[in-house]
Design a protein around this motif. Structure first.
Motif, PDB file in Angstrom:
ATOM      1  N   SER A  97      14.516 -34.091  16.246  1.00 52.04           N
ATOM      2  CA  SER A  97      13.218 -34.412  16.648  1.00 52.04           C
ATOM      3  C   SER A  97      12.379 -33.719  15.573  1.00 52.04           C
ATOM      4  O   SER A  97      12.388 -32.670  15.509  1.00 52.04           O
ATOM      5  CB  SER A  97      12.952 -33.758  18.275  1.00 52.04           C
ATOM      6  N   VAL A  98      11.295 -34.452  15.180  1.00 49.65           N
ATOM      7  CA  VAL A  98      10.365 -34.142  14.000  1.00 49.65           C
ATOM      8  C   VAL A  98       8.961 -34.429  14.276  1.00 49.65           C
ATOM      9  O   VAL A  98       8.558 -35.468  14.580  1.00 49.65           O
ATOM     10  CB  VAL A  98      10.946 -34.666  12.866  1.00 49.65           C
ATOM     11  N   MET A  99       8.129 -33.393  14.018  1.00 48.68           N
ATOM     12  CA  MET A  99       6.696 -33.804  14.224  1.00 48.68           C
ATOM     13  C   MET A  99       5.936 -33.082  12.770  1.00 48.68           C
ATOM     14  O   MET A  99       6.160 -32.071  12.734  1.00 48.68           O
ATOM     15  CB  MET A  99       5.935 -33.363  15.245  1.00 48.68           C
ATOM     16  N   ASP A 100       5.074 -33.986  12.041  1.00 49.10           N
ATOM     17  CA  ASP A 100       4.445 -33.468  11.130  1.00 49.10           C
ATOM     18  C   ASP A 100       2.707 -33.484  11.360  1.00 49.10           C
ATOM     19  O   ASP A 100       2.344 -34.265  12.010  1.00 49.10           O
ATOM     20  CB  ASP A 100       4.573 -34.553   9.979  1.00 49.10           C
ATOM     21  N   ARG A 135      -4.234 -32.603  12.805  1.00 45.63           N
ATOM     22  CA  ARG A 135      -3.845 -34.002  13.255  1.00 45.63           C
ATOM     23  C   ARG A 135      -2.658 -34.260  13.345  1.00 45.63           C
ATOM     24  O   ARG A 135      -1.889 -33.813  12.365  1.00 45.63           O
ATOM     25  CB  ARG A 135      -4.895 -35.167  12.822  1.00 45.63           C
ATOM     26  N   ILE A 136      -2.100 -34.987  14.123  1.00 49.83           N
ATOM     27  CA  ILE A 136      -0.635 -35.267  13.776  1.00 49.83           C
ATOM     28  C   ILE A 136      -0.390 -36.449  13.060  1.00 49.83           C
ATOM     29  O   ILE A 136      -1.006 -37.296  13.233  1.00 49.83           O
ATOM     30  CB  ILE A 136       0.099 -35.795  15.539  1.00 49.83           C
ATOM     31  N   SER A 137       0.422 -36.422  12.035  1.00 47.43           N
ATOM     32  CA  SER A 137       0.294 -37.228  10.925  1.00 47.43           C
ATOM     33  C   SER A 137       1.499 -38.367  11.232  1.00 47.43           C
ATOM     34  O   SER A 137       1.603 -39.349  10.865  1.00 47.43           O
ATOM     35  CB  SER A 137       0.711 -36.576   9.454  1.00 47.43           C
ATOM     36  N   GLY A 138       2.594 -37.874  12.057  1.00 49.59           N
ATOM     37  CA  GLY A 138       3.697 -38.625  12.308  1.00 49.59           C
ATOM     38  C   GLY A 138       4.788 -37.959  13.222  1.00 49.59           C
ATOM     39  O   GLY A 138       4.665 -36.512  13.070  1.00 49.59           O
ATOM     40  N   LEU A 139       5.585 -38.661  13.840  1.00 52.59           N
ATOM     41  CA  LEU A 139       6.739 -37.963  14.535  1.00 52.59           C
ATOM     42  C   LEU A 139       7.843 -39.065  15.157  1.00 52.59           C
ATOM     43  O   LEU A 139       7.695 -40.218  14.859  1.00 52.59           O
ATOM     44  CB  LEU A 139       6.045 -37.338  15.954  1.00 52.59           C
ATOM     45  N   GLN A 140       8.869 -38.297  15.243  1.00 50.95           N
ATOM     46  CA  GLN A 140       9.836 -38.706  16.038  1.00 50.95           C
ATOM     47  C   GLN A 140      10.593 -38.074  17.114  1.00 50.95           C
ATOM     48  O   GLN A 140      10.833 -36.795  16.997  1.00 50.95           O
ATOM     49  CB  GLN A 140      11.058 -39.473  15.172  1.00 50.95           C
ATOM     50  N   LYS A 170       3.288 -32.412  24.596  1.00 51.81           N
ATOM     51  CA  LYS A 170       4.153 -32.473  25.867  1.00 51.81           C
ATOM     52  C   LYS A 170       5.482 -33.016  25.677  1.00 51.81           C
ATOM     53  O   LYS A 170       6.646 -32.840  25.780  1.00 51.81           O
ATOM     54  CB  LYS A 170       3.361 -32.550  26.945  1.00 51.81           C
ATOM     55  N   ASN A 171       5.213 -34.379  25.166  1.00 58.03           N
ATOM     56  CA  ASN A 171       6.270 -35.431  25.037  1.00 58.03           C
ATOM     57  C   ASN A 171       7.387 -34.784  24.068  1.00 58.03           C
ATOM     58  O   ASN A 171       8.526 -35.040  24.429  1.00 58.03           O
ATOM     59  CB  ASN A 171       5.856 -36.489  24.296  1.00 58.03           C
ATOM     60  N   PHE A 172       6.755 -34.109  23.084  1.00 53.10           N
ATOM     61  CA  PHE A 172       7.874 -33.831  22.191  1.00 53.10           C
ATOM     62  C   PHE A 172       8.945 -32.729  22.594  1.00 53.10           C
ATOM     63  O   PHE A 172      10.078 -32.720  22.124  1.00 53.10           O
ATOM     64  CB  PHE A 172       6.817 -32.898  20.946  1.00 53.10           C
ATOM     65  N   PHE A 189      11.834 -28.956  27.883  1.00 50.39           N
ATOM     66  CA  PHE A 189      12.351 -28.048  26.864  1.00 50.39           C
ATOM     67  C   PHE A 189      11.575 -27.075  26.225  1.00 50.39           C
ATOM     68  O   PHE A 189      11.750 -26.387  25.048  1.00 50.39           O
ATOM     69  CB  PHE A 189      12.956 -28.903  25.776  1.00 50.39           C
ATOM     70  N   ALA A 190      10.291 -27.088  26.967  1.00 56.35           N
ATOM     71  CA  ALA A 190       9.218 -26.208  26.374  1.00 56.35           C
ATOM     72  C   ALA A 190       9.647 -24.864  25.998  1.00 56.35           C
ATOM     73  O   ALA A 190       9.244 -24.308  25.036  1.00 56.35           O
ATOM     74  CB  ALA A 190       7.962 -26.477  27.164  1.00 56.35           C
TER      75      ALA A 190
END
Ligand SMILES: O=P(O)(O)O[C@@H]1[C@@H](OP(=O)(O)O)[C@H](OP(=O)(O)O)[C@H](O)[C@H](OP(=O)(O)O)[C@H]1OP(=O)(O)O
Ligand SMILES: Nc1ncnc2c1ncn2[C@@H]1O[C@H](COP(=O)(O)OP(=O)(O)O)[C@@H](O)[C@H]1O
Length: 329
Positions: A97-100, A135-140, A170-172, A189-190
């Motif tokens: 799981s990745v967030m930029d 800002r969130i640039s992208g995620l999966q 939170k979704n992440f 998983f927080a």
């Protein structure tokens, strides 16, 4: 054998004959140098940073390892081109799981060209950068074998309001995927991903402490990448959650001045993540805004909009449709 990365969430992509990064099986990430001075600036940053003895080890490990540059066949078929050779920070995970998250309320800087400044300024105003400092640039986000990854369209992610950014953070770290419109993110998983002595919050706090001191680099338009493997958390193994800084094409010299822009954005992100850990059900900001139009009102005429601010939890206004897009925005 070089291939297109499976887990890239933002930036220029090597698909459809375009110029973008490539990876190999040995855990290396090859980022092509762009034609203008962006490529050479990023090489200069990595060269300086990797040999800078004033950078402590606990900070160095928050950056990808730099292995120099190499001439490689570019992904757009234009022939040989120099590439940065970096550690591939997701390669040790099978379903990362990745967030930029691009840090800073402004992504432009005085030394840039007028055209670049105007483009950045527009994006900063239209995204959460100006209001939140990031800002969130992208995620999966990995769901399970059947559902695979939830990877919303990038333009959609970038237009999130302040309240929606909180929902995505939170979704992440939730076991229920956002595609279920009837369930709020459970944040199960927080504690293991964001919390703990080695979790994401602890790493961000180490970074913050360094930015309160360091005046060598100004990391304009740079991102933090948050990465973890859900299966590890589910198996009850120690979380492998990591923070890595990436994208140094616009770094400028610090000239003995604190990087207030990066530090401010980082503090704001830290606040969001801390609040998810301490009170996952509560509203982040005292005045939750109904939608991003209200954010803009506050920025353009702060005195006028105070009476319109809504105290309702705007999580409730966000619905995810079955194809993973966010409705009602
Ligand atoms: O080309 P675009 O419009 O996708 O913009 C790129 C940005 O994409 P985004 O704003 O997320 O859509 C992109 O942002 P991300 O890395 O995706 O957050 C970069 O800002 C990129 O500029 P640079 O290579 O860092 O100088 C930006 O590239 P340039 O427009 O500066 O070439
Ligand atoms: N060292 C790395 N290891 C793995 N993935 C990376 C690495 N650097 C960047 N990425 C992926 O590539 C994306 C774009 O990277 P970035 O350096 O911001 O490129 P650009 O300059 O094109 O915006 C990131 O969002 C991330 O998914």
């Amino acid at each position: 054998m070089l291939k297109v990365p499976d887990h890239q969430v933002a930036g220029h992509q090597a698909r459809n004959g375009q110029l973008g990064p490539l990876i190999d099986d040995s855990g290396r990430f090859y980022k092509p140098l762009q034609d203008d001075d962006r490529g050479s600036k990023e090489v200069a940053f990595y060269s300086s940073f990797s040999s800078n003895t004033r950078v402590p080890d606990h900070i160095r490990r928050l950056f990808p390892v730099f292995h120099g540059t190499q001439l490689l066949e570019a992904s757009d078929g234009s022939g040989l081109r120099p590439h940065l050779v970096l550690e591939d920070v997701v390669s040790s995970r099978s379903h990362p799981s990745v967030m930029d998250i691009k840090i800073g309320s402004r992504t432009w800087y005085p030394e840039a060209s007028e055209d670049y400044i105007q483009r950045c300024f527009k994006k900063d105003r239209e995204t959460s950068s100006l209001s939140l400092g990031f800002r969130i640039s992208g995620l999966q986000i990995y769901g399970n074998e059947e559902s695979g990854f939830w990877k919303p369209e990038r333009k959609l992610v970038q237009n999130l309001s302040a309240a929606d950014v909180r929902v995505v953070l939170k979704n992440f770290v939730s076991s229920n995927l956002p595609v279920d419109p009837n369930s709020d993110p459970d944040c199960s998983f927080a504690a293991s991903v964001y919390g703990g002595s080695t979790g994401i919050l602890a790493q961000l706090l180490e970074l913050k402490a360094w930015f309160e001191d360091q005046t060598m680099y100004h990391l304009n338009s740079c991102s933090v990448l948050l990465v973890y493997e859900k299966e590890k958390v589910l198996k009850g193994e120690r979380s492998d959650a990591e923070v890595k800084l990436i994208d140094f094409a616009h770094v400028t010299e610090g000239k003995d001045i604190i990087d207030h822009n990066f530090l401010g954005g980082l503090c704001s992100l830290i606040k969001f993540i801390s609040e998810i850990l301490t009170s996952p059900d509560e509203c982040t900001t005292k005045a939750c805004l109904r939608d991003s139009e209200r954010d803009k009102e506050i920025l353009t005429s702060p005195d006028e909009c105070t009476t319109k601010v809504c105290l309702q939890d705007s999580d409730k206004n966000t619905n995810y449709s079955e194809n993973g897009t966010i409705e009602g925005m």
